[in-house]
Design an enzyme around this catalytic site. Structure first.
Site, short mmCIF file in Angstrom:
data_model
loop_
_atom_site.label_atom_id
_atom_site.label_comp_id
_atom_site.label_asym_id
_atom_site.label_seq_id
_atom_site.Cartn_x
_atom_site.Cartn_y
_atom_site.Cartn_z
N GLU A 92 0.78 -1.15 0.18
CA GLU A 92 -0.23 -0.08 -0.13
C GLU A 92 0.84 1.30 -0.16
O GLU A 92 1.99 1.26 0.47
CB GLU A 92 -1.03 -0.02 1.27
CG GLU A 92 -1.94 -0.89 1.50
CD GLU A 92 -2.62 -1.29 2.60
OE1 GLU A 92 -2.40 0.08 3.66
OE2 GLU A 92 -3.36 -2.03 3.02
N CYS A 105 3.28 8.47 1.74
CA CYS A 105 3.55 7.63 2.80
C CYS A 105 4.21 6.15 2.05
O CYS A 105 3.14 5.73 1.47
CB CYS A 105 2.62 7.34 3.78
SG CYS A 105 3.20 6.25 5.14
N CYS A 112 4.81 -6.88 8.06
CA CYS A 112 5.82 -6.41 9.08
C CYS A 112 5.66 -7.38 10.11
O CYS A 112 4.59 -7.78 10.74
CB CYS A 112 4.91 -5.12 9.33
SG CYS A 112 5.73 -4.16 10.80
N CYS A 116 3.00 -4.94 15.98
CA CYS A 116 2.34 -4.06 17.05
C CYS A 116 0.87 -4.23 16.99
O CYS A 116 0.13 -4.60 15.99
CB CYS A 116 2.61 -2.59 16.50
SG CYS A 116 4.25 -2.10 16.45
N CYS A 119 -1.91 -2.25 14.83
CA CYS A 119 -1.81 -1.95 13.53
C CYS A 119 -2.27 -3.13 12.69
O CYS A 119 -1.95 -4.16 12.87
CB CYS A 119 -0.33 -1.59 13.40
SG CYS A 119 0.26 -1.41 11.83
N CYS A 342 -2.54 2.22 8.17
CA CYS A 342 -1.48 1.32 7.64
C CYS A 342 -2.08 -0.23 7.53
O CYS A 342 -2.17 -0.61 8.57
CB CYS A 342 -0.26 1.76 8.35
SG CYS A 342 0.97 0.81 7.65
#
Length: 358
Positions: A92, A105, A112, A116, A119, A342
């Site tokens: 993205e 961004c 990832c 977290c 997220c 995100c």
């Protein structure tokens, strides 16, 4: 058409390649102008290059843009694209219109591994780092979109990307070499001309890489995703805190500030009844007081697959920080009516969210 992406190479790289193959190194500047200024992707259309050079480029390289799978545009002008990579993976990228220009961004990894809890990016495991060209092409495509939007006024500075935040899917410090190469390419004065002070790298707190980055003494901005005022809360949300607790992270931040003499940004997503209480604001102020830094308070963009909710105490938290003498701002929300958080769009596409949420 060649198999190597031209977007992998800096102008210095191209000069060396051209000279090694019997061409004039000056042509590298011409190639950069065609690709990064004129946004041309067909080597045959680069009319001021000699035919033998155009043939060489055609045989060895390609300037293929990324394929856009989904394009969403918000009422506020935010544009989010789900890109399809050459190996069919998806990433993205988000364009956010700002008063000072057009900010993009960018994503640096497929997935990832930071995981977290708040997220959407962490809902899908890391598959690989992005190559330099895959990061550069995100900016290239956004410039193509802006060129089309402003086709009657290309002299308008808003017709091109002016600012970069490396805050998309992935941990930039985990893909350090490709990220720094990407920055070298977009910073080139013969190309996109995006100044170092208009580029910000955000990290969850990979301490060794923060120190390495500090030693480079660049003018690139650094942002730290802090999101908590103590180790207990931070560890509950961010697994990386177990490897690099707040004390080690702030030591690295202090080293960066001393080495570069640059201000740092602490990013702090406010989550209801998790990290947004009055005592957290006071604790945060005491933690960073005296540092050349400011706090970017971020309203949480909710993800249905986790229990966290947007804070209702943002104004109170902000006022406490100001009273405590801490420089702080509240980030403007972008793309509230689209999948702007995100990783949200990619997670939906790959079936991480339930069917009734797609």
């Amino acid at each position: 058409m060649g198999t190597k992406s031209i977007f992998n190479y800096s102008i210095q790289d191209l000069q060396e390649i051209l000279v090694a193959n019997g061409f004039n190194k000056f042509a590298a500047q011409q190639i950069f102008d065609w690709i990064y200024v004129k946004l041309e992707t067909d080597f045959n259309n680069m009319s001021n290059l000699k035919k033998d050079l155009r043939d060489y480029l055609m045989s060895n390289f390609n300037a293929n843009p990324l394929k856009s799978l989904v394009v969403e545009e918000s009422k506020d002008g935010t544009i989010k694209i789900l890109f399809l990579l050459d190996d069919k993976k998806t990433i993205e990228t988000v364009l956010m219109p700002q008063k000072y220009g057009q900010s993009v961004c960018v994503t640096t990894q497929v997935g990832c591994k930071m995981a977290c809890k708040f997220c959407a990016s962490g809902l899908i495991k890391t598959e690989r780092n992005l190559e330099t060209n895959e990061i550069v092409r995100q900016i290239f495509t956004m410039n193509q979109i802006l060129k089309e939007k402003f086709k009657d006024d290309l002299s308008n500075p808003r017709s091109r990307v002016s600012h970069i935040v490396v805050m998309g899917i992935g941990e930039p410090m985990d893909n350090f070499e490709n990220v720094m190469k990407f920055i070298e390419i977009i910073n080139e004065t013969k190309g996109f001309q995006i100044g170092a002070r208009h580029i910000t790298i955000s990290t969850c707190g990979v301490v060794p890489k923060i120190i390495e980055f500090a030693d480079m003494k660049t003018q690139i901005n650094l942002a730290i995703s802090l999101h908590a005022s103590n180790n207990e809360v931070r560890s509950s949300m961010m697994p990386i805190n177990k490897a690099y607790p707040i004390e080690k992270l702030l030591d690295a931040v202090s080293y960066y500030i001393e080495a570069t003499n640059r201000r740092i940004t602490f990013e702090y997503i406010l989550i209801e009844d998790v990290n947004d209480k009055k005592e957290h604001a006071v604790e945060l102020a005491r933690l960073i007081r005296g540092m050349n830094a400011y706090v970017n308070l971020i309203p949480y963009n909710e993800v249905k697959e986790n229990p966290y909710r947007k804070s209702t105490k943002i104004d109170t938290f902000f006022k406490i920080l100001k009273k405590e003498g801490i420089n702080a701002i509240v980030r403007k929300e972008f793309g509230a009516d689209i999948d702007a958080a995100c990783g949200q769009l990619r997670a939906k596409r790959e079936g991480v969210f339930k069917n009734d949420e797609v």
